[in-house]
Design a protein around this motif. Structure first.
Motif, PDB file in Angstrom:
ATOM      1  N   SER A 145       0.830  -1.203   0.000  1.00  0.00           N
ATOM      2  CA  SER A 145       0.000   0.000   0.000  1.00  0.00           C
ATOM      3  C   SER A 145       0.865   1.255   0.000  1.00  0.00           C
ATOM      4  O   SER A 145       2.001   1.250   0.494  1.00  0.00           O
ATOM      5  CB  SER A 145      -0.900   0.027   1.242  1.00  0.00           C
ATOM      6  N   LEU A 146       0.306   2.309  -0.535  1.00  0.00           N
ATOM      7  CA  LEU A 146       0.890   3.645  -0.471  1.00  0.00           C
ATOM      8  C   LEU A 146      -0.244   4.651  -0.338  1.00  0.00           C
ATOM      9  O   LEU A 146      -1.364   4.401  -0.813  1.00  0.00           O
ATOM     10  CB  LEU A 146       1.690   3.972  -1.736  1.00  0.00           C
ATOM     11  N   ARG A 147       0.054   5.790   0.280  1.00  0.00           N
ATOM     12  CA  ARG A 147      -0.906   6.888   0.284  1.00  0.00           C
ATOM     13  C   ARG A 147      -0.245   8.117  -0.330  1.00  0.00           C
ATOM     14  O   ARG A 147       0.771   8.603   0.176  1.00  0.00           O
ATOM     15  CB  ARG A 147      -1.390   7.219   1.690  1.00  0.00           C
ATOM     16  N   LEU A 148      -0.855   8.582  -1.389  1.00  0.00           N
ATOM     17  CA  LEU A 148      -0.388   9.808  -2.028  1.00  0.00           C
ATOM     18  C   LEU A 148      -1.137  11.004  -1.450  1.00  0.00           C
ATOM     19  O   LEU A 148      -2.308  10.903  -1.106  1.00  0.00           O
ATOM     20  CB  LEU A 148      -0.605   9.753  -3.537  1.00  0.00           C
ATOM     21  N   SER A 149      -0.421  12.108  -1.376  1.00  0.00           N
ATOM     22  CA  SER A 149      -1.026  13.365  -0.940  1.00  0.00           C
ATOM     23  C   SER A 149      -0.808  14.415  -2.004  1.00  0.00           C
ATOM     24  O   SER A 149       0.195  14.381  -2.720  1.00  0.00           O
ATOM     25  CB  SER A 149      -0.401  13.844   0.375  1.00  0.00           C
ATOM     26  N   CYS A 150      -1.725  15.338  -2.082  1.00  0.00           N
ATOM     27  CA  CYS A 150      -1.600  16.477  -3.002  1.00  0.00           C
ATOM     28  C   CYS A 150      -1.998  17.721  -2.220  1.00  0.00           C
ATOM     29  O   CYS A 150      -3.164  17.885  -1.867  1.00  0.00           O
ATOM     30  CB  CYS A 150      -2.484  16.279  -4.218  1.00  0.00           C
ATOM     31  N   ALA A 151      -1.018  18.558  -1.957  1.00  0.00           N
ATOM     32  CA  ALA A 151      -1.255  19.786  -1.201  1.00  0.00           C
ATOM     33  C   ALA A 151      -1.490  20.941  -2.162  1.00  0.00           C
ATOM     34  O   ALA A 151      -0.731  21.131  -3.122  1.00  0.00           O
ATOM     35  CB  ALA A 151      -0.066  20.086  -0.309  1.00  0.00           C
ATOM     36  N   ALA A 152      -2.528  21.703  -1.895  1.00  0.00           N
ATOM     37  CA  ALA A 152      -2.893  22.830  -2.753  1.00  0.00           C
ATOM     38  C   ALA A 152      -2.631  24.145  -2.047  1.00  0.00           C
ATOM     39  O   ALA A 152      -2.853  24.266  -0.835  1.00  0.00           O
ATOM     40  CB  ALA A 152      -4.359  22.727  -3.137  1.00  0.00           C
ATOM     41  N   SER A 153      -2.199  25.115  -2.821  1.00  0.00           N
ATOM     42  CA  SER A 153      -2.004  26.454  -2.275  1.00  0.00           C
ATOM     43  C   SER A 153      -3.311  27.228  -2.333  1.00  0.00           C
ATOM     44  O   SER A 153      -4.255  26.834  -3.016  1.00  0.00           O
ATOM     45  CB  SER A 153      -0.941  27.197  -3.071  1.00  0.00           C
ATOM     46  N   GLY A 154      -3.379  28.334  -1.626  1.00  0.00           N
ATOM     47  CA  GLY A 154      -4.536  29.211  -1.724  1.00  0.00           C
ATOM     48  C   GLY A 154      -5.632  28.896  -0.726  1.00  0.00           C
ATOM     49  O   GLY A 154      -5.602  27.876  -0.037  1.00  0.00           O
ATOM     50  N   ARG A 155      -6.616  29.807  -0.681  1.00  0.00           N
ATOM     51  CA  ARG A 155      -7.683  29.707   0.311  1.00  0.00           C
ATOM     52  C   ARG A 155      -8.969  29.135  -0.252  1.00  0.00           C
ATOM     53  O   ARG A 155      -9.940  28.983   0.471  1.00  0.00           O
ATOM     54  CB  ARG A 155      -7.981  31.094   0.872  1.00  0.00           C
ATOM     55  N   THR A 156      -8.969  28.819  -1.563  1.00  0.00           N
ATOM     56  CA  THR A 156     -10.228  28.441  -2.198  1.00  0.00           C
ATOM     57  C   THR A 156     -10.238  26.986  -2.607  1.00  0.00           C
ATOM     58  O   THR A 156     -10.941  26.609  -3.535  1.00  0.00           O
ATOM     59  CB  THR A 156     -10.463  29.321  -3.427  1.00  0.00           C
ATOM     60  N   PHE A 157      -9.488  26.156  -1.903  1.00  0.00           N
ATOM     61  CA  PHE A 157      -9.385  24.744  -2.275  1.00  0.00           C
ATOM     62  C   PHE A 157     -10.756  24.089  -2.352  1.00  0.00           C
ATOM     63  O   PHE A 157     -11.001  23.257  -3.218  1.00  0.00           O
ATOM     64  CB  PHE A 157      -8.500  24.032  -1.250  1.00  0.00           C
ATOM     65  N   SER A 158     -11.654  24.427  -1.476  1.00  0.00           N
ATOM     66  CA  SER A 158     -12.964  23.780  -1.428  1.00  0.00           C
ATOM     67  C   SER A 158     -13.821  24.083  -2.650  1.00  0.00           C
ATOM     68  O   SER A 158     -14.873  23.469  -2.836  1.00  0.00           O
ATOM     69  CB  SER A 158     -13.706  24.187  -0.154  1.00  0.00           C
ATOM     70  N   ARG A 159     -13.388  25.007  -3.469  1.00  0.00           N
ATOM     71  CA  ARG A 159     -14.133  25.340  -4.685  1.00  0.00           C
ATOM     72  C   ARG A 159     -13.753  24.446  -5.861  1.00  0.00           C
ATOM     73  O   ARG A 159     -14.362  24.543  -6.925  1.00  0.00           O
ATOM     74  CB  ARG A 159     -13.890  26.794  -5.080  1.00  0.00           C
ATOM     75  N   TYR A 160     -12.729  23.620  -5.676  1.00  0.00           N
ATOM     76  CA  TYR A 160     -12.205  22.820  -6.781  1.00  0.00           C
ATOM     77  C   TYR A 160     -12.637  21.363  -6.705  1.00  0.00           C
ATOM     78  O   TYR A 160     -12.563  20.732  -5.649  1.00  0.00           O
ATOM     79  CB  TYR A 160     -10.675  22.879  -6.793  1.00  0.00           C
ATOM     80  N   PHE A 161     -13.067  20.845  -7.856  1.00  0.00           N
ATOM     81  CA  PHE A 161     -13.156  19.410  -8.028  1.00  0.00           C
ATOM     82  C   PHE A 161     -11.723  18.906  -8.220  1.00  0.00           C
ATOM     83  O   PHE A 161     -10.922  19.539  -8.914  1.00  0.00           O
ATOM     84  CB  PHE A 161     -13.984  19.068  -9.269  1.00  0.00           C
ATOM     85  N   MET A 162     -11.427  17.765  -7.637  1.00  0.00           N
ATOM     86  CA  MET A 162     -10.066  17.242  -7.707  1.00  0.00           C
ATOM     87  C   MET A 162     -10.042  15.871  -8.370  1.00  0.00           C
ATOM     88  O   MET A 162     -11.001  15.088  -8.253  1.00  0.00           O
ATOM     89  CB  MET A 162      -9.463  17.124  -6.304  1.00  0.00           C
ATOM     90  N   GLY A 163      -8.939  15.580  -9.028  1.00  0.00           N
ATOM     91  CA  GLY A 163      -8.795  14.281  -9.672  1.00  0.00           C
ATOM     92  C   GLY A 163      -7.378  13.756  -9.551  1.00  0.00           C
ATOM     93  O   GLY A 163      -6.438  14.520  -9.323  1.00  0.00           O
ATOM     94  N   TRP A 164      -7.259  12.447  -9.673  1.00  0.00           N
ATOM     95  CA  TRP A 164      -5.959  11.782  -9.767  1.00  0.00           C
ATOM     96  C   TRP A 164      -5.896  11.077 -11.127  1.00  0.00           C
ATOM     97  O   TRP A 164      -6.863  10.400 -11.523  1.00  0.00           O
ATOM     98  CB  TRP A 164      -5.766  10.755  -8.664  1.00  0.00           C
ATOM     99  N   PHE A 165      -4.775  11.243 -11.790  1.00  0.00           N
ATOM    100  CA  PHE A 165      -4.510  10.568 -13.047  1.00  0.00           C
ATOM    101  C   PHE A 165      -3.140   9.909 -12.933  1.00  0.00           C
ATOM    102  O   PHE A 165      -2.351  10.232 -12.044  1.00  0.00           O
ATOM    103  CB  PHE A 165      -4.511  11.567 -14.214  1.00  0.00           C
ATOM    104  N   ARG A 166      -2.868   9.008 -13.862  1.00  0.00           N
ATOM    105  CA  ARG A 166      -1.542   8.399 -13.896  1.00  0.00           C
ATOM    106  C   ARG A 166      -1.111   8.194 -15.343  1.00  0.00           C
ATOM    107  O   ARG A 166      -1.945   8.103 -16.251  1.00  0.00           O
ATOM    108  CB  ARG A 166      -1.536   7.060 -13.144  1.00  0.00           C
ATOM    109  N   GLN A 167       0.196   8.139 -15.509  1.00  0.00           N
ATOM    110  CA  GLN A 167       0.735   7.946 -16.857  1.00  0.00           C
ATOM    111  C   GLN A 167       1.954   7.051 -16.779  1.00  0.00           C
ATOM    112  O   GLN A 167       2.937   7.382 -16.103  1.00  0.00           O
ATOM    113  CB  GLN A 167       1.093   9.287 -17.509  1.00  0.00           C
ATOM    114  N   ALA A 168       1.882   5.928 -17.476  1.00  0.00           N
ATOM    115  CA  ALA A 168       3.003   5.003 -17.583  1.00  0.00           C
ATOM    116  C   ALA A 168       3.781   5.323 -18.852  1.00  0.00           C
ATOM    117  O   ALA A 168       3.227   5.905 -19.791  1.00  0.00           O
ATOM    118  CB  ALA A 168       2.487   3.568 -17.607  1.00  0.00           C
ATOM    119  N   PRO A 169       5.042   4.949 -18.918  1.00  0.00           N
ATOM    120  CA  PRO A 169       5.843   5.237 -20.110  1.00  0.00           C
ATOM    121  C   PRO A 169       5.200   4.690 -21.380  1.00  0.00           C
ATOM    122  O   PRO A 169       4.781   3.532 -21.427  1.00  0.00           O
ATOM    123  CB  PRO A 169       7.168   4.538 -19.816  1.00  0.00           C
ATOM    124  N   GLY A 170       5.096   5.542 -22.384  1.00  0.00           N
ATOM    125  CA  GLY A 170       4.554   5.135 -23.664  1.00  0.00           C
ATOM    126  C   GLY A 170       3.046   5.013 -23.709  1.00  0.00           C
ATOM    127  O   GLY A 170       2.492   4.585 -24.724  1.00  0.00           O
TER     128      GLY A 170
END
Length: 125
Positions: free
Chosen positions: A17-42
């Motif tokens: 297992s792993l847990r990834l985190s994504c820290a956002a700057s600014g005061r309006t984080f709650s206004r954003y929809f968030m997503g995770w994507f991934r990309q493998a070579p090629g």
């Protein structure tokens, strides 16, 4: 505007297992929809998971359903990706993304306006 910084990637054995985190700057984080994507070579960038602004609604890609969980803490300006039962096929650079747009296809990278720099996840067999 928002800046995103991912962390938590690394090398793990299959089944781990792993847990990834994504820290956002600014005061309006709650206004954003968030997503995770991934990309493998090629390969093209692949949708992993998305979460609504409040965190009440989430959706996972078929390849990670039942194994990955997206969540967010608006008080900490952070979105998480808990990854369990990892497989070698999960090896990729993982990116978090943000958008304020509504009525868009949140499974598509084109829906998102802001991206982090990515964090490498490597799963060994």
């Amino acid at each position: 505007q928002v800046q995103l910084v991912e962390s938590g990637g690394g090398l793990v054995q299959a089944g781990g297992s792993l847990r990834l985190s994504c820290a956002a700057s600014g005061r309006t984080f709650s206004r954003y929809f968030m997503g995770w994507f991934r990309q493998a070579p090629g390969k093209e960038r692949e949708f992993v998971a998305t979460i609504s602004r409040s965190g009440e609604i989430t959706y996972n890609g078929d390849s990670v359903k039942g194994r990955f969980t997206i969540s967010r803490d608006n008080a900490k300006n952070t979105v998480y990706l808990q990854m369990n039962s990892l497989k070698p096929a999960d090896t990729a650079v993982y990116y978090c993304a943000a958008t304020q747009n509504i009525y868009v296809d949140y499974l598509s990278p084109s829906a998102y306006d802001y991206w982090g720099q990515g964090t490498q996840v490597t799963v060994s067999s």
